[in-house]
Scaffold this motif. Sequence first.
Motif, PDB file in Angstrom:
ATOM      1  N   ASN A  51      -5.107  -9.785  15.170  1.00 53.93           N
ATOM      2  CA  ASN A  51      -3.845  -8.549  14.505  1.00 53.93           C
ATOM      3  C   ASN A  51      -3.086  -9.930  15.494  1.00 53.93           C
ATOM      4  O   ASN A  51      -2.379  -9.883  13.507  1.00 53.93           O
ATOM      5  CB  ASN A  51      -3.410  -7.584  15.650  1.00 53.93           C
ATOM      6  N   ALA A  52      -2.324 -10.277  16.102  1.00 54.74           N
ATOM      7  CA  ALA A  52      -0.846 -11.339  15.954  1.00 54.74           C
ATOM      8  C   ALA A  52      -1.184 -12.217  14.900  1.00 54.74           C
ATOM      9  O   ALA A  52      -0.143 -13.107  13.884  1.00 54.74           O
ATOM     10  CB  ALA A  52      -0.771 -12.292  17.352  1.00 54.74           C
ATOM     11  N   VAL A  53      -2.897 -12.832  14.547  1.00 53.23           N
ATOM     12  CA  VAL A  53      -2.985 -14.074  14.062  1.00 53.23           C
ATOM     13  C   VAL A  53      -3.151 -13.638  12.645  1.00 53.23           C
ATOM     14  O   VAL A  53      -2.753 -14.114  11.874  1.00 53.23           O
ATOM     15  CB  VAL A  53      -4.083 -14.575  14.574  1.00 53.23           C
ATOM     16  N   LEU A  54      -3.486 -11.953  11.831  1.00 51.74           N
ATOM     17  CA  LEU A  54      -3.629 -11.893  11.519  1.00 51.74           C
ATOM     18  C   LEU A  54      -2.776 -11.058  10.237  1.00 51.74           C
ATOM     19  O   LEU A  54      -2.580 -11.054   9.130  1.00 51.74           O
ATOM     20  CB  LEU A  54      -5.247 -11.078  10.302  1.00 51.74           C
ATOM     21  N   ASP A  55      -2.636 -10.561  10.957  1.00 54.48           N
ATOM     22  CA  ASP A  55      -0.968  -9.634  10.107  1.00 54.48           C
ATOM     23  C   ASP A  55      -0.350 -10.170   9.157  1.00 54.48           C
ATOM     24  O   ASP A  55       0.309  -9.740   8.101  1.00 54.48           O
ATOM     25  CB  ASP A  55      -0.081  -8.750  11.192  1.00 54.48           C
ATOM     26  N   PRO A  56       0.016 -11.420   9.712  1.00 50.04           N
ATOM     27  CA  PRO A  56       0.992 -12.023   8.559  1.00 50.04           C
ATOM     28  C   PRO A  56       0.343 -12.147   7.055  1.00 50.04           C
ATOM     29  O   PRO A  56       0.793 -12.551   6.883  1.00 50.04           O
ATOM     30  CB  PRO A  56       1.791 -13.592   9.329  1.00 50.04           C
ATOM     31  N   LEU A  57      -1.247 -12.844   7.182  1.00 52.09           N
ATOM     32  CA  LEU A  57      -1.801 -12.953   6.231  1.00 52.09           C
ATOM     33  C   LEU A  57      -2.159 -11.564   5.675  1.00 52.09           C
ATOM     34  O   LEU A  57      -1.976 -11.483   4.470  1.00 52.09           O
ATOM     35  CB  LEU A  57      -3.239 -13.279   6.031  1.00 52.09           C
ATOM     36  N   LEU A  58      -2.277 -11.150   6.144  1.00 51.32           N
ATOM     37  CA  LEU A  58      -2.450  -8.963   5.471  1.00 51.32           C
ATOM     38  C   LEU A  58      -0.832  -8.799   5.027  1.00 51.32           C
ATOM     39  O   LEU A  58      -0.748  -8.068   3.903  1.00 51.32           O
ATOM     40  CB  LEU A  58      -2.231  -7.885   7.011  1.00 51.32           C
ATOM     41  N   VAL A  59       0.509  -9.178   5.567  1.00 52.30           N
ATOM     42  CA  VAL A  59       1.267  -8.355   4.752  1.00 52.30           C
ATOM     43  C   VAL A  59       1.251  -9.429   3.632  1.00 52.30           C
ATOM     44  O   VAL A  59       1.637  -8.948   2.809  1.00 52.30           O
ATOM     45  CB  VAL A  59       2.937  -8.526   5.747  1.00 52.30           C
ATOM     46  N   LEU A  60       1.116 -10.641   3.768  1.00 57.93           N
ATOM     47  CA  LEU A  60       0.841 -11.502   2.313  1.00 57.93           C
ATOM     48  C   LEU A  60      -0.073 -10.918   1.526  1.00 57.93           C
ATOM     49  O   LEU A  60       1.245 -10.803   0.134  1.00 57.93           O
ATOM     50  CB  LEU A  60       0.562 -12.732   2.007  1.00 57.93           C
ATOM     51  N   PHE A  61      -0.742 -10.935   1.216  1.00 57.68           N
ATOM     52  CA  PHE A  61      -1.906 -10.071   0.589  1.00 57.68           C
ATOM     53  C   PHE A  61      -1.137  -8.268   0.182  1.00 57.68           C
ATOM     54  O   PHE A  61      -1.443  -8.008  -1.346  1.00 57.68           O
ATOM     55  CB  PHE A  61      -2.892  -9.540   1.164  1.00 57.68           C
ATOM     56  N   LEU A  62      -0.615  -7.846   0.925  1.00 61.46           N
ATOM     57  CA  LEU A  62      -0.499  -6.374   0.902  1.00 61.46           C
ATOM     58  C   LEU A  62       0.646  -6.850  -0.475  1.00 61.46           C
ATOM     59  O   LEU A  62       0.777  -5.501  -1.699  1.00 61.46           O
ATOM     60  CB  LEU A  62       0.122  -5.353   1.797  1.00 61.46           C
ATOM     61  N   ASN A  63       1.341  -7.588  -0.175  1.00 63.27           N
ATOM     62  CA  ASN A  63       2.558  -7.828  -1.371  1.00 63.27           C
ATOM     63  C   ASN A  63       2.201  -8.430  -2.677  1.00 63.27           C
ATOM     64  O   ASN A  63       3.609  -8.865  -3.451  1.00 63.27           O
ATOM     65  CB  ASN A  63       3.710  -8.723  -0.788  1.00 63.27           C
ATOM     66  N   LEU A  64       1.279  -9.129  -2.195  1.00 58.47           N
ATOM     67  CA  LEU A  64       0.761 -10.137  -3.144  1.00 58.47           C
ATOM     68  C   LEU A  64       1.046  -9.483  -5.082  1.00 58.47           C
ATOM     69  O   LEU A  64      -0.824  -8.473  -4.979  1.00 58.47           O
ATOM     70  CB  LEU A  64      -0.405 -11.192  -2.941  1.00 58.47           C
ATOM     71  N   PRO A  65       1.020  -9.187  -5.808  1.00 61.11           N
ATOM     72  CA  PRO A  65       1.136  -8.505  -7.505  1.00 61.11           C
ATOM     73  C   PRO A  65      -0.512  -8.807  -7.114  1.00 61.11           C
ATOM     74  O   PRO A  65      -1.161  -9.983  -7.863  1.00 61.11           O
ATOM     75  CB  PRO A  65       1.805  -8.752  -8.672  1.00 61.11           C
ATOM     76  N   ALA A  66      -1.307  -7.838  -7.867  1.00 61.05           N
ATOM     77  CA  ALA A  66      -2.543  -7.390  -7.744  1.00 61.05           C
ATOM     78  C   ALA A  66      -2.444  -8.419  -9.533  1.00 61.05           C
ATOM     79  O   ALA A  66      -4.096  -9.746  -9.984  1.00 61.05           O
ATOM     80  CB  ALA A  66      -3.282  -6.486  -8.697  1.00 61.05           C
ATOM     81  N   LEU A  67      -2.207  -8.649 -10.567  1.00 59.03           N
ATOM     82  CA  LEU A  67      -2.013  -8.998 -11.941  1.00 59.03           C
ATOM     83  C   LEU A  67      -2.000 -10.727 -11.432  1.00 59.03           C
ATOM     84  O   LEU A  67      -3.032 -11.695 -12.089  1.00 59.03           O
ATOM     85  CB  LEU A  67      -0.508  -8.614 -12.818  1.00 59.03           C
ATOM     86  N   VAL A  68      -1.459 -11.402 -10.651  1.00 63.76           N
ATOM     87  CA  VAL A  68      -0.901 -12.430  -9.915  1.00 63.76           C
ATOM     88  C   VAL A  68      -2.563 -13.258  -9.635  1.00 63.76           C
ATOM     89  O   VAL A  68      -3.042 -14.668  -9.545  1.00 63.76           O
ATOM     90  CB  VAL A  68       0.154 -12.661  -8.395  1.00 63.76           C
ATOM     91  N   THR A  69      -3.566 -11.938  -8.308  1.00 66.32           N
ATOM     92  CA  THR A  69      -4.303 -12.302  -7.723  1.00 66.32           C
ATOM     93  C   THR A  69      -5.596 -12.779  -9.533  1.00 66.32           C
ATOM     94  O   THR A  69      -6.350 -13.723  -9.535  1.00 66.32           O
ATOM     95  CB  THR A  69      -4.703 -11.292  -7.125  1.00 66.32           C
ATOM     96  N   ILE A  70      -5.576 -11.544 -10.416  1.00 67.60           N
ATOM     97  CA  ILE A  70      -7.166 -11.879 -11.295  1.00 67.60           C
ATOM     98  C   ILE A  70      -6.974 -12.715 -11.887  1.00 67.60           C
ATOM     99  O   ILE A  70      -6.743 -13.664 -12.376  1.00 67.60           O
ATOM    100  CB  ILE A  70      -6.416  -9.941 -12.203  1.00 67.60           C
ATOM    101  N   ILE A  71      -4.660 -13.252 -12.820  1.00 67.29           N
ATOM    102  CA  ILE A  71      -5.357 -14.369 -12.857  1.00 67.29           C
ATOM    103  C   ILE A  71      -5.195 -15.925 -12.552  1.00 67.29           C
ATOM    104  O   ILE A  71      -6.124 -16.510 -13.263  1.00 67.29           O
ATOM    105  CB  ILE A  71      -3.423 -14.150 -13.685  1.00 67.29           C
TER     106      ILE A  71
END
Length: 218
Positions: A51-71
């Motif tokens: 959890n300590a290792v992956l939580d920052p990545l989880l927060v990053l992807f939670l806040n990454l707009p879907a449109l940016v990921t798709i493009i």
Amino acid sequence: MVGGRLWSAVQSGELLHHLGITLRRVLVSFALAMALGTLLGVWMGRSRLVNAVLDPLLVLFLNLPALVTIILLYVWFGLIEAAAVMAVVINKVPSVAVTLREGARSLDPKLEQMARVYRFDRRQWLLDLWLPQLFPYLMAATRGGLSLIWKIVLVVELLGRSDGIGFQLHLAFQVFDVAGILAYSLAFIAVVQLIELAILQPLERRAGAWRTAGVAHA
């Protein structure tokens, strides 16, 4: 006018064709996102180190707009089906993982002690111990997941696919075909509501029946 446009699309087979393609993308994306998100969430909920290792990545992807990921995925991999599905999965996995992480943290340690005493095998741990406790969280992730995936799939189709309901909405928008936009939207909404009423709600009631029975016998 909208009804006539809808009936015309049904008769020509156009609506069923594109609706089937969209539903296929939704189901494939949903299955992958739920499987990966559940495994990741339970792993994070059971291990403080993970959890300590992956939580920052989880927060990053939670806040990454879907449109940016798709493009980005379309730019990197091209306008292909795999990129479309991957974009939907990447946008949904974090929210599933967050929900299941909380479920894994709430597992009753006393029940686990009992399972060790009675020497539960892996199947019993999974089906008889963990699954009943995680089920409310799975249902929450399922309902939230479907509501999000429907929307992302439409955007994915609108931006980079040549079929599906999203693509048809894009074509209708280009010629300002309001009747076409409403017809395809209503058909899509009807299918979503059917899945909710015929599958998700009965499943949720059945899964929660033990709570009602417990109250009745209290």
